[in-house]
Design an enzyme around this catalytic site. Structure first.
Site, PDB file in Angstrom:
ATOM      1  N   HIS A  99     121.113 -21.856  -1.324  1.00 13.54           N
ATOM      2  CA  HIS A  99     122.108 -21.318  -0.195  1.00 13.54           C
ATOM      3  C   HIS A  99     123.516 -20.957   0.115  1.00 13.54           C
ATOM      4  CE1 HIS A  99     122.282 -19.919   4.317  1.00 13.54           C
ATOM      5  NE2 HIS A  99     121.556 -20.505   4.665  1.00 13.54           N
ATOM      6  N   HIS A 107     119.389 -11.604  -3.141  1.00 12.52           N
ATOM      7  CA  HIS A 107     119.500 -11.748  -1.032  1.00 12.52           C
ATOM      8  C   HIS A 107     118.203 -12.061  -1.440  1.00 12.52           C
ATOM      9  CE1 HIS A 107     121.054 -11.985   2.869  1.00 12.52           C
ATOM     10  NE2 HIS A 107     121.649 -13.179   2.604  1.00 12.52           N
ATOM     11  N   ASP A 140     128.862 -15.029  -2.216  1.00 15.09           N
ATOM     12  CA  ASP A 140     129.148 -16.781  -2.964  1.00 15.09           C
ATOM     13  C   ASP A 140     129.704 -16.208  -4.277  1.00 15.09           C
ATOM     14  OD1 ASP A 140     128.502 -18.462  -1.091  1.00 15.09           O
ATOM     15  OD2 ASP A 140     126.308 -18.331  -1.301  1.00 15.09           O
TER      16      ASP A 140
HETATM   17  N1  CMC Z   1     119.324 -14.147 -10.716  1.00  9.42           N
HETATM   18  C1  CMC Z   1     117.910 -14.503 -11.264  1.00  9.42           C
HETATM   19  N2  CMC Z   1     116.827 -13.343 -11.251  1.00  9.42           N
HETATM   20  C2  CMC Z   1     117.379 -13.816  -9.835  1.00  9.42           C
HETATM   21  C3  CMC Z   1     117.691 -13.838  -9.100  1.00  9.42           C
HETATM   22  C4  CMC Z   1     119.514 -14.257  -9.314  1.00  9.42           C
HETATM   23  N3  CMC Z   1     120.024 -14.375  -8.895  1.00  9.42           N
HETATM   24  N4  CMC Z   1     117.746 -13.299  -7.520  1.00  9.42           N
HETATM   25  C5  CMC Z   1     116.378 -13.073  -7.196  1.00  9.42           C
HETATM   26  N5  CMC Z   1     116.505 -12.749  -9.195  1.00  9.42           N
HETATM   27  C6  CMC Z   1     114.756 -12.130  -9.904  1.00  9.42           C
HETATM   28  C7  CMC Z   1     113.178 -13.425  -9.110  1.00  9.42           C
HETATM   29  O1  CMC Z   1     113.664 -14.284 -10.346  1.00  9.42           O
HETATM   30  C8  CMC Z   1     112.720 -12.531  -9.113  1.00  9.42           C
HETATM   31  O2  CMC Z   1     112.048 -12.062 -10.005  1.00  9.42           O
HETATM   32  P1  CMC Z   1     110.653 -11.200 -10.369  1.00  9.42           P
HETATM   33  O3  CMC Z   1     110.452 -10.736  -9.311  1.00  9.42           O
HETATM   34  O4  CMC Z   1     110.506 -10.781 -11.669  1.00  9.42           O
HETATM   35  O5  CMC Z   1     109.799 -12.573 -10.290  1.00  9.42           O
HETATM   36  C9  CMC Z   1     113.198 -11.281  -8.389  1.00  9.42           C
HETATM   37  O6  CMC Z   1     114.323 -11.224  -7.974  1.00  9.42           O
HETATM   38  C10 CMC Z   1     113.118 -11.316  -6.549  1.00  9.42           C
HETATM   39  O7  CMC Z   1     113.434 -12.272  -6.150  1.00  9.42           O
HETATM   40  P2  CMC Z   1     113.215 -13.130  -5.372  1.00  9.42           P
HETATM   41  O8  CMC Z   1     113.325 -15.407  -6.168  1.00  9.42           O
HETATM   42  O9  CMC Z   1     111.623 -13.438  -4.456  1.00  9.42           O
HETATM   43  O10 CMC Z   1     114.441 -13.681  -3.942  1.00  9.42           O
HETATM   44  P3  CMC Z   1     114.619 -14.535  -2.870  1.00  9.42           P
HETATM   45  O11 CMC Z   1     113.832 -14.208  -1.468  1.00  9.42           O
HETATM   46  O12 CMC Z   1     113.457 -15.045  -2.823  1.00  9.42           O
HETATM   47  O13 CMC Z   1     115.401 -15.417  -3.189  1.00  9.42           O
HETATM   48  C11 CMC Z   1     117.835 -15.306  -3.355  1.00  9.42           C
HETATM   49  C12 CMC Z   1     117.014 -14.880  -2.320  1.00  9.42           C
HETATM   50  C13 CMC Z   1     119.361 -15.605  -2.420  1.00  9.42           C
HETATM   51  C14 CMC Z   1     117.210 -16.895  -3.416  1.00  9.42           C
HETATM   52  C15 CMC Z   1     117.727 -15.824  -4.210  1.00  9.42           C
HETATM   53  O14 CMC Z   1     118.337 -14.548  -5.102  1.00  9.42           O
HETATM   54  C16 CMC Z   1     118.646 -16.750  -5.979  1.00  9.42           C
HETATM   55  O15 CMC Z   1     118.256 -17.912  -5.778  1.00  9.42           O
HETATM   56  N6  CMC Z   1     120.024 -16.164  -6.140  1.00  9.42           N
HETATM   57  C17 CMC Z   1     120.694 -17.194  -6.375  1.00  9.42           C
HETATM   58  C18 CMC Z   1     121.788 -18.296  -5.369  1.00  9.42           C
HETATM   59  C19 CMC Z   1     122.142 -16.915  -4.213  1.00  9.42           C
HETATM   60  O16 CMC Z   1     123.194 -16.901  -4.155  1.00  9.42           O
HETATM   61  N7  CMC Z   1     122.329 -18.062  -3.383  1.00  9.42           N
HETATM   62  C20 CMC Z   1     123.185 -17.456  -2.551  1.00  9.42           C
HETATM   63  C21 CMC Z   1     122.666 -16.425  -1.079  1.00  9.42           C
HETATM   64  S1  CMC Z   1     124.063 -15.447  -0.360  1.00  9.42           S
HETATM   65  C22 CMC Z   1     124.653 -16.753   0.735  1.00  9.42           C
HETATM   66  C23 CMC Z   1     123.541 -17.900   1.086  1.00  9.42           C
HETATM   67  O17 CMC Z   1     122.620 -17.719   1.999  1.00  9.42           O
HETATM   68  O18 CMC Z   1     123.698 -19.096   1.463  1.00  9.42           O
END
Ligand code: CMC
Length: 436
Positions: free
Chosen positions: A268, A307, A363
């Site tokens: 986050h 996201h 971010d």
């Molecule tokens: N790098 C690599 N792969 C990713 C990433 C990433 N940053 N984000 C998502 N994926 C992949 C994930 O592994 C999954 O792949 P597969 O379908 O093969 O399993 C697919 O994309 C869908 O992702 P998800 O994990 O189901 O997505 P989510 O909605 O649960 O997670 C998230 C959202 C923001 C936690 C995630 O994208 C992430 O960890 N990003 C990196 C951390 C980040 O930048 N966070 C800030 C978010 S925005 C500001 C805030 O909220 O504070």
């Protein structure tokens, strides 16, 4: 003419049920009527991580993740970032309308006269180790405010809630600046109420021996824009924590400290710190492809990308890129920007990121600006928490006004054992000894 309902057939009983649809949503509680016999509990919905569940009605922030749209109270984020001050936006979030000039002056003065902290908090702050993480300090100090304002427990009184909202928006930069000064070993600086919200924050961060702190106007405006972009983002993890803890009628200081704790996680608000550490690790443009291979193999995540809601470019990331250019005219260019831009370019052309609709989020670029302004990565999430305080409080107030809201209490699917035979400790010891 389509009907605003959905008909479901339960193949276990062959019965059909018609459930009303409102705002593209069916009520989970309606599923409880779908049961095999009168003793049956009824159907529940299972939604780990709330990927498809609306937890509330809200009129604060509108987000269309497919089209990359973000609005506060109906105003596009781009317009607010261009024309407003942070306190103007905070007023909008809390009251639902933009203030006229008199309302804004009154609001700014209500906030400004509450910027001081009780001496108790300063002493509390001194107890932290020299290298304490600023988010740990912030979360604890906000919770400690609860001990100073016992009146805040009257959460069902709207006037009382407003009083705490003003206190928290006013005091959060003072606490944040203390966390910063503690980390660098400088004495705390008192608020200067002649200055604007962001200028005063800069004063409390960076004033040294000069009699009056003069903030750089470009940097003060950049901070104002960054604060506006971070002020609210509908039902994210920390806002959900604010509402969930607040729903038990805990006071707003304790609830907000829980929200800030949720924000601190690397998935986050803590992601901005991790982006900088990632860019440091990559080090140069030629090492980007190797790093992206590690991302694609699942070894690491590309921090600042992806996201839950945005499946398009995060509109905040666009404005931040523009703001970075303004800041660099004053501070000099942060070389990490070139690595970040190249990383984004390569990632957006790569099938892995295209398929999953992974774009830079807020971010990805914010930390590069913060670093150019002189902040260490561990402080970046604190800079997120200051403006988000306005959003958390607006959401908390809205929750208390909503007659449909109750204490947040999800259900579970129990997968553990039942009705086990109890063994006395001697028997368990004997079994363990027999097993050797
Ligand atoms: N790098 C690599 N792969 C990713 C990433 C990433 N940053 N984000 C998502 N994926 C992949 C994930 O592994 C999954 O792949 P597969 O379908 O093969 O399993 C697919 O994309 C869908 O992702 P998800 O994990 O189901 O997505 P989510 O909605 O649960 O997670 C998230 C959202 C923001 C936690 C995630 O994208 C992430 O960890 N990003 C990196 C951390 C980040 O930048 N966070 C800030 C978010 S925005 C500001 C805030 O909220 O504070």
């Amino acid at each position: 003419m389509p009907f605003d309902n959905v008909t479901i057939t339960d193949n276990r009983t062959n019965r059909t049920y018609t459930l009303p649809i409102e705002h593209g949503t069916v009520r989970s509680a309606d599923f409880r009527n779908i049961r095999t016999d009168p003793a049956d509990f009824g159907l529940m919905t299972y939604d780990p991580a709330f990927v498809n569940t609306a937890s509330c009605r809200s009129s604060i922030t509108y987000l269309d993740g497919e089209r990359g749209i973000l609005e506060y109270r109906g105003y596009p984020i781009e317009t607010l970032a261009e024309h407003c001050s942070f306190l103007e936006v905070a007023y909008l979030l809390v009251f639902g309308e933009l203030p006229d000039r008199t309302e804004l002056q009154d609001w700014a003065s209500e906030i400004t006269r509450r910027t001081m902290l009780h001496e108790n908090i300063r002493k509390f702050m001194e107890g932290f180790r020299y290298d304490a993480h600023p988010m740990g300090m912030l979360v604890s100090s906000v919770a400690a405010l609860s001990t100073l304002y016992p009146d805040a427990k009257h959460v069902q009184d709207p006037a009382n809630r407003l009083q705490q909202i003003k206190r928290l928006i006013a005091k959060i930069p003072t606490i944040a600046a203390m966390c910063y000064r503690h980390g660098v070993g400088f004495p705390y600086v008192f608020p200067d109420n002649d200055l604007s919200y962001t200028e005063n924050f800069m004063n409390m961060l960076w004033k040294m021996a000069e009699p009056k702190y003069a903030a750089n106007a470009v940097l003060a405006r950049a901070l104002e824009v960054l604060f506006i972009l971070h002020a609210d983002h509908e039902q994210n993890c920390s806002t959900n924590a604010m509402r969930s803890v607040g729903s038990s009628q805990a006071d707003p200081y304790l609830s907000l400290s829980a929200a800030a704790a949720a924000l601190s996680g690397p998935l986050h608000g803590g992601a901005n710190e991790q982006v900088l550490r990632m860019l440091e690790e990559i080090g140069s443009k030629d090492r980007i492809p190797a790093y992206l291979d590690r991302v694609k193999s699942g070894e690491v995540k590309l921090m600042g990308f992806g996201h839950r809601v945005y499946k398009n470019y995060d509109p905040r990331a666009k404005i931040i890129k523009w703001t970075a250019e303004q800041v660099f005219r004053v501070t000099g260019r942060n070389p990490k920007l070139d690595i970040a831009l190249e990383l984004e370019r390569i990632a957006l052309e790569d099938e892995y990121f295209i398929e999953r609709k992974l774009y830079p989020n807020v971010d990805f670029y914010s930390g590069i600006i913060y670093q150019a302004m002189g902040f260490k990565p561990e402080f970046f999430t604190v800079l997120f928490a200051i403006p988000r305080t306005a959003g958390w409080l607006a959401q908390w107030d809205e929750m208390h006004r909503d007659p449909e809201q109750k204490i947040a209490r999800p259900r579970q699917i129990y997968t553990g054992e039942r009705q086990r035979a109890f063994l006395a400790i001697e028997e368990r010891q004997a079994i363990a000894a027999a097993k050797g």
